[in-house]
Design a protein around this motif. Structure first.
Motif, PDB file in Angstrom:
ATOM      1  N   PHE A  55       0.835  -1.198   0.000  1.00 46.25           N
ATOM      2  CA  PHE A  55       0.000   0.000   0.000  1.00 46.25           C
ATOM      3  C   PHE A  55       0.877   1.259   0.000  1.00 46.25           C
ATOM      4  O   PHE A  55       0.824   2.063   0.938  1.00 46.25           O
ATOM      5  CB  PHE A  55      -0.939   0.001   1.206  1.00 46.25           C
ATOM      6  CG  PHE A  55      -1.840  -1.204   1.266  1.00 46.25           C
ATOM      7  CD1 PHE A  55      -3.062  -1.203   0.622  1.00 46.25           C
ATOM      8  CD2 PHE A  55      -1.443  -2.346   1.955  1.00 46.25           C
ATOM      9  CE1 PHE A  55      -3.899  -2.320   0.659  1.00 46.25           C
ATOM     10  CE2 PHE A  55      -2.274  -3.468   2.008  1.00 46.25           C
ATOM     11  CZ  PHE A  55      -3.491  -3.456   1.351  1.00 46.25           C
ATOM     12  N   CYS A  72       1.702  -2.170 -10.815  1.00 45.90           N
ATOM     13  CA  CYS A  72       0.901  -2.507  -9.632  1.00 45.90           C
ATOM     14  C   CYS A  72       0.448  -3.952  -9.774  1.00 45.90           C
ATOM     15  O   CYS A  72      -0.318  -4.272 -10.684  1.00 45.90           O
ATOM     16  CB  CYS A  72      -0.313  -1.588  -9.540  1.00 45.90           C
ATOM     17  SG  CYS A  72       0.059   0.166  -9.748  1.00 45.90           S
ATOM     18  N   TYR A  75      -2.679  -7.775  -5.751  1.00 45.48           N
ATOM     19  CA  TYR A  75      -3.406  -7.206  -4.616  1.00 45.48           C
ATOM     20  C   TYR A  75      -2.733  -5.965  -4.015  1.00 45.48           C
ATOM     21  O   TYR A  75      -2.964  -5.637  -2.846  1.00 45.48           O
ATOM     22  CB  TYR A  75      -3.605  -8.256  -3.506  1.00 45.48           C
ATOM     23  CG  TYR A  75      -4.491  -9.406  -3.899  1.00 45.48           C
ATOM     24  CD1 TYR A  75      -5.879  -9.304  -3.840  1.00 45.48           C
ATOM     25  CD2 TYR A  75      -3.934 -10.596  -4.345  1.00 45.48           C
ATOM     26  CE1 TYR A  75      -6.690 -10.372  -4.205  1.00 45.48           C
ATOM     27  CE2 TYR A  75      -4.733 -11.669  -4.715  1.00 45.48           C
ATOM     28  CZ  TYR A  75      -6.111 -11.558  -4.646  1.00 45.48           C
ATOM     29  OH  TYR A  75      -6.907 -12.622  -5.026  1.00 45.48           O
ATOM     30  N   SER A  77      -2.281  -1.883  -3.641  1.00 41.21           N
ATOM     31  CA  SER A  77      -3.203  -0.746  -3.749  1.00 41.21           C
ATOM     32  C   SER A  77      -2.449   0.563  -3.525  1.00 41.21           C
ATOM     33  O   SER A  77      -2.664   1.260  -2.526  1.00 41.21           O
ATOM     34  CB  SER A  77      -4.340  -0.887  -2.732  1.00 41.21           C
ATOM     35  OG  SER A  77      -5.069  -2.067  -2.939  1.00 41.21           O
ATOM     36  N   CYS A  94      -1.347  -2.202 -14.513  1.00 42.28           N
ATOM     37  CA  CYS A  94      -2.142  -2.718 -13.400  1.00 42.28           C
ATOM     38  C   CYS A  94      -2.525  -4.168 -13.690  1.00 42.28           C
ATOM     39  O   CYS A  94      -3.113  -4.450 -14.743  1.00 42.28           O
ATOM     40  CB  CYS A  94      -3.414  -1.890 -13.220  1.00 42.28           C
ATOM     41  SG  CYS A  94      -3.155  -0.100 -13.156  1.00 42.28           S
ATOM     42  N   SER A  98      -4.876  -5.916  -8.498  1.00 39.81           N
ATOM     43  CA  SER A  98      -4.417  -4.658  -7.904  1.00 39.81           C
ATOM     44  C   SER A  98      -5.526  -3.609  -8.012  1.00 39.81           C
ATOM     45  O   SER A  98      -6.390  -3.675  -8.886  1.00 39.81           O
ATOM     46  CB  SER A  98      -3.154  -4.161  -8.605  1.00 39.81           C
ATOM     47  OG  SER A  98      -3.415  -3.847  -9.959  1.00 39.81           O
ATOM     48  N   SER A  99      -5.493  -2.615  -7.114  1.00 35.34           N
ATOM     49  CA  SER A  99      -6.525  -1.571  -7.128  1.00 35.34           C
ATOM     50  C   SER A  99      -5.905  -0.214  -6.790  1.00 35.34           C
ATOM     51  O   SER A  99      -6.198   0.376  -5.746  1.00 35.34           O
ATOM     52  CB  SER A  99      -7.647  -1.909  -6.141  1.00 35.34           C
ATOM     53  OG  SER A  99      -7.129  -2.166  -4.849  1.00 35.34           O
ATOM     54  N   THR A 101      -5.133   3.816  -6.790  1.00 37.06           N
ATOM     55  CA  THR A 101      -5.835   5.082  -6.939  1.00 37.06           C
ATOM     56  C   THR A 101      -4.893   6.028  -7.674  1.00 37.06           C
ATOM     57  O   THR A 101      -3.815   6.356  -7.167  1.00 37.06           O
ATOM     58  CB  THR A 101      -6.219   5.669  -5.569  1.00 37.06           C
ATOM     59  OG1 THR A 101      -7.087   4.751  -4.895  1.00 37.06           O
ATOM     60  CG2 THR A 101      -6.933   7.004  -5.727  1.00 37.06           C
TER      61      THR A 101
END
Length: 357
Positions: A55, A72, A75, A77, A94, A98-99, A101
């Motif tokens: 993260f 990314c 998993y 973020s 990505c 993955s998530s 922002t």
């Protein structure tokens, strides 16, 4: 060198460095580092790779000339904000659930701007994504493979990607507030906005992870609405007001071809024109991108209507205009006499007339 900096199960702060000449500039596994104000350049595989439930906060960096600018994966973020990401093989990649922002970055002159695959779900807001993949029709500004990916894409300027300039989206589309127009950088590789940029005041103030300052450290919101891209314009915008300049339209005649062109100034090209249905003279139509009214009118009379124009950033203008369609002139025979003839001799003469259609 393999890895310039590698972090596992940690929370480093990586600040004010130049990281160059590695296979991977910065890599992290199950970590939450802060990566702030670094120049990450010329790393052959990855500028930054975020992996395995990491993260990281990736802010205010210049990421250029790497393999992947940012990857990314699995998993992770990351929060990716206020970066310029340019001249990498791919800008942001990505994958694997993955998530990230991705907010208020400028992503330009890479292969793919942003590439999404294998159930990735990035949130992409307030970014300039322009002129990526200009060497091939295979590249796109934002590419979604649609294998479980669910990108959210709002308030971005996505313009002139792919070698033909039209590969802005694949497998996805721009959502709320999205525009496609020349961002008008000041030039010379400098991604600051010019005073007439269509990206000024066109972002979303509620974008996730929106920063308080821009990449330069200047206040992020100047005129009440955030700009799109890594830099907030600090002066007074000079985008001229969109105005319809056509003051009148020429008359036409029944059953005679008609053509006239609507004109406007200001705003940001291209324009889209519209006129409410069934208000033009019967037989005429409007070209929405050209502003040309054309066709063959079939009905006599004066036809009043409202002309609407919208530019590429959503500004609009309207004006009431009219077209008078006259009846064709009366048919009149203009032949006043005919030549004489002779018995048993071939004869020919032409009758003439004016008017009518």
């Amino acid at each position: 060198i393999g890895l310039g900096i590698y972090c596992t199960n940690g929370s480093l702060t990586i600040l004010n460095n130049t990281i160059s000449g590695n296979y991977c500039g910065i890599g992290f596994d199950s970590s939450s580092p802060i990566i702030f104000n670094n120049t990450i350049i010329g790393n052959g595989g990855y500028g930054i790779i975020s992996y395995n439930f990491s993260f990281p906060t990736i802010n205010h960096n210049t990421i250029t000339g790497n393999g992947y600018g940012i990857c990314c994966s699995y998993y992770s973020s990351p929060s990716i904000t206020n970066n310029t990401i340019s001249r990498n093989d791919d800008g942001i990649f990505c994958e694997d659930f993955s998530s990230p922002t991705i907010t208020n970055n400028t992503i330009s002159n890479n292969g793919y701007g942003i590439y999404c695959e294998n159930s990735s779900s990035p949130t992409i807001t307030n970014n300039i994504i322009t002129e990526n993949g200009t060497t091939s029709t295979d590249y796109y500004g934002i590419y979604n493979t649609n294998d479980g990916d669910t990108p959210i894409i709002d308030y971005n300027c996505v313009w002139r990607n792919g070698s033909g300039g039209n590969n802005n989206y694949y497998g996805c589309s721009g959502g709320l507030g999205s525009i496609s127009a020349d961002p008008q950088f000041i030039g010379g590789g400098d991604f600051h906005l010019g005073s007439s940029s269509p990206c000024i005041d066109k972002g979303s103030n509620t974008a996730p992870g929106i920063p308080l300052t821009d990449k330069d450290g200047n206040p992020r919101i100047i005129n009440g609405i955030v700009d799109i891209g890594a830099y907030e314009f600090q002066g007074t915008p000079t985008i001229p007001t969109l105005t319809i300049t056509t003051t009148s339209l020429p008359s036409g005649k029944v059953n005679t071809y008609y053509q006239a062109t609507l004109t406007a100034t200001g705003g940001v090209l291209p324009y889209i024109w519209s006129i409410p249905a069934d208000t033009l003279p019967t037989g005429l139509k409007l070209g929405s991108s050209s502003g040309i009214i054309s066709g063959t009118p079939t009905t006599l009379g004066t036809f009043s209507f409202t002309v609407n124009v919208q530019d590429s950033v959503g500004s609009s203008a309207s004006k009431g205009l009219s077209i008078y369609i006259a009846s064709p002139p009366m048919v009149e025979i203009t032949t006043i006499s005919l030549l004489s003839g002779k018995v048993n001799t071939y004869y020919q003469a032409t009758l003439t007339a004016t008017g009518g259609v």
